[in-house]
Design an enzyme around this catalytic site. Structure first.
Site, PDB file in Angstrom:
ATOM      1  N   LYS A 178      53.304  38.513  63.729  1.00  9.33           N
ATOM      2  CA  LYS A 178      54.207  39.269  62.853  1.00  9.33           C
ATOM      3  C   LYS A 178      54.474  40.627  63.494  1.00  9.33           C
ATOM      4  O   LYS A 178      53.545  41.344  63.869  1.00  9.33           O
ATOM      5  CB  LYS A 178      53.573  39.492  61.486  1.00  9.33           C
ATOM      6  CG  LYS A 178      53.417  38.213  60.704  1.00  9.33           C
ATOM      7  CD  LYS A 178      53.470  38.472  59.222  1.00  9.33           C
ATOM      8  CE  LYS A 178      53.248  37.201  58.427  1.00  9.33           C
ATOM      9  NZ  LYS A 178      53.906  36.018  58.934  1.00  9.33           N
TER      10      LYS A 178
ATOM     11  N   ASP B  73      57.281  35.543  63.966  1.00 11.41           N
ATOM     12  CA  ASP B  73      57.525  35.173  62.567  1.00 11.41           C
ATOM     13  C   ASP B  73      58.636  36.042  61.984  1.00 11.41           C
ATOM     14  O   ASP B  73      58.931  37.117  62.500  1.00 11.41           O
ATOM     15  CB  ASP B  73      56.265  35.413  61.719  1.00 11.41           C
ATOM     16  CG  ASP B  73      55.207  34.338  61.936  1.00 11.41           C
ATOM     17  OD1 ASP B  73      55.490  33.318  62.582  1.00 11.41           O
ATOM     18  OD2 ASP B  73      54.081  34.542  61.436  1.00 11.41           O
TER      19      ASP B  73
ATOM     20  N   ARG C 274      62.376  28.214  64.477  1.00 14.22           N
ATOM     21  CA  ARG C 274      61.682  27.598  63.329  1.00 14.22           C
ATOM     22  C   ARG C 274      62.495  27.935  62.089  1.00 14.22           C
ATOM     23  O   ARG C 274      62.839  29.092  61.858  1.00 14.22           O
ATOM     24  CB  ARG C 274      60.279  28.184  63.214  1.00 14.22           C
ATOM     25  CG  ARG C 274      59.555  27.756  61.931  1.00 14.22           C
ATOM     26  CD  ARG C 274      58.408  28.681  61.614  1.00 14.22           C
ATOM     27  NE  ARG C 274      57.246  28.450  62.428  1.00 14.22           N
ATOM     28  CZ  ARG C 274      56.249  29.334  62.564  1.00 14.22           C
ATOM     29  NH1 ARG C 274      56.325  30.516  61.968  1.00 14.22           N
ATOM     30  NH2 ARG C 274      55.199  29.056  63.313  1.00 14.22           N
TER      31      ARG C 274
ATOM     32  N   GLY D  24      61.531  30.587  53.320  1.00 19.93           N
ATOM     33  CA  GLY D  24      61.403  32.047  53.144  1.00 19.93           C
ATOM     34  C   GLY D  24      60.334  32.340  52.116  1.00 19.93           C
ATOM     35  O   GLY D  24      60.367  31.795  51.005  1.00 19.93           O
TER      36      GLY D  24
END
Ligand code: FDA
Length: 310
Positions: free
Chosen positions: A102, A136, A187, A191
């Site tokens: 992240k 991500d 990807r 959500g």
């Protein structure tokens, strides 16, 4: 339970997860609350044991050191260094595990300059190890800087990096179309964040419809499409598209989260499809755990009951 009620519950859970008293309590009682169902452990050693088991069962895997919203440059540099040692360890383990991170864990909330430096270092290390790094996608305010960073890394010749797009956002169709010429490894997910109706579909069925449209669009490109969901209807729709268009098994894979619908994961594997399990680890599991709880009404009820019976 109605979809609307689930949405209210989900929003309530995600909003409440910012409460420090709740955070402290959940952290103290994590094991009791079932955090270990979704998280491989607090250490890399514990995670590697899980990765070996999944590899032996035939799954691909990806791992993440849990954490987000870091605001110190030193901490972000430390997270990058940790990812470099994770990649070196994975190279010795022969588990076929990629890495996902992240951006707010690794410097985005400090500056875009810092996050470019840290992520580029991790992606270069992954390239040397023959590995791959997925960035991500976080809440909507992070989408533009995330896409900018992805494009910048690609323009620097780093091809072992992938991205995520969220079907809940209206903008994802345009974002995907703009990315397709790069033949991205993308990807697609529904959500996991709370988003306002001005920018995101408020109704689940619209998110699902958009998800299928994005999958069909991504599969027209030459990159790899990772369909990340535990929703059987979406999975079967993906397989309809793949069959109708004669898309080869090297162009797509299914991805699911560790601990969610393991029977469905094994079933897809037995049917001959590629399945990659995302296996997170680390002591900073709270925010991830709360998002998983919020996704399913039964999980949320379990938490509220535990909270009020304490
Ligand atoms: P949906 O929520 O409709 O669930 C379908 C079925 O799966 C449910 O009916 C239930 O049976 C089961 N299920 C789903 N979640 C469950 C849970 N938590 N506990 C128990 N059962 C559950 N999001 C994001 O915003 N950015 C990202 O980068 C990622 N990355 C990512 C990677 C991977 C590999 C996956 C699988 C998912 C993500 N996500 C994500 C999360 C994603 O956006 C979404 O929130 C979850 O996958 C849940 O949505 P589903 O598509 O599974 O459908």
């Amino acid at each position: 339970m109605s979809v609307a009620f689930h949405q209210v519950l989900r929003h309530g859970m995600l909003a409440a997860s910012g409460n420090p008293a709740l955070a402290g309590w959940v952290r103290r009682h994590g094991t009791l609350l079932g955090a270990r169902r979704f998280v491989a452990g607090e250490t890399l050693d514990e995670c590697v044991r899980v990765l070996h088991r999944l590899r032996d069962e035939g799954f691909g895997t990806t791992t993440t050191l849990l954490g987000e919203a870091v605001t110190s440059e030193r901490t972000a540099q430390g997270v990058a260094a940790e990812y470099v040692s994770v990649l070196r360890r994975l190279a010795n383990e022969d588990v076929g595990t990629t890495v996902a991170l992240k951006l707010t864990h690794i410097g985005l909330d400090v500056s875009e300059g810092l996050v470019h430096e840290t992520v580029a270092a991790v992606v270069r290390c992954a390239a040397k190890c023959g590995n791959f790094v997925r960035v991500d996608m976080e809440q909507s305010s992070k989408v533009d800087p995330t896409l900018r960073l992805f494009r910048r890394l690609r323009s620097e010749g780093l091809t072992n990096v992938g991205i995520v797009l969220q079907a809940c956002l209206y903008r994802s169709d345009g974002d995907l179309r703009a990315l397709l010429p790069l033949r991205p490894n993308v990807r697609l997910v529904k959500g996991a964040y709370l988003e306002p109706r001005e920018i995101a579909f408020p109704r689940k069925r619209d998110v699902d419809r958009n998800f299928v449209q994005l999958i069909a669009l991504a599969l027209t490109g030459d990159g790899l499409t990772a369909v990340a969901t535990h929703d059987e209807r979406i999975i079967e729709r993906t397989l309809d598209i793949v069959r109708a268009q004669g898309i080869g098994p090297d162009r797509f894979e299914f991805q699911m989260l560790f601990g969610i619908r393991p029977r469905l994961q094994r079933d897809l594997l037995q049917r001959g499809y590629r399945v990659r399990i995302a296996v997170p680890y680390g002591p900073d599991w709270y925010a991830y755990f709360m998002r998983r709880l919020a996704e399913r009404p039964a999980n949320a009820f379990f938490l509220w009951r535990a909270l009020f019976q304490k």
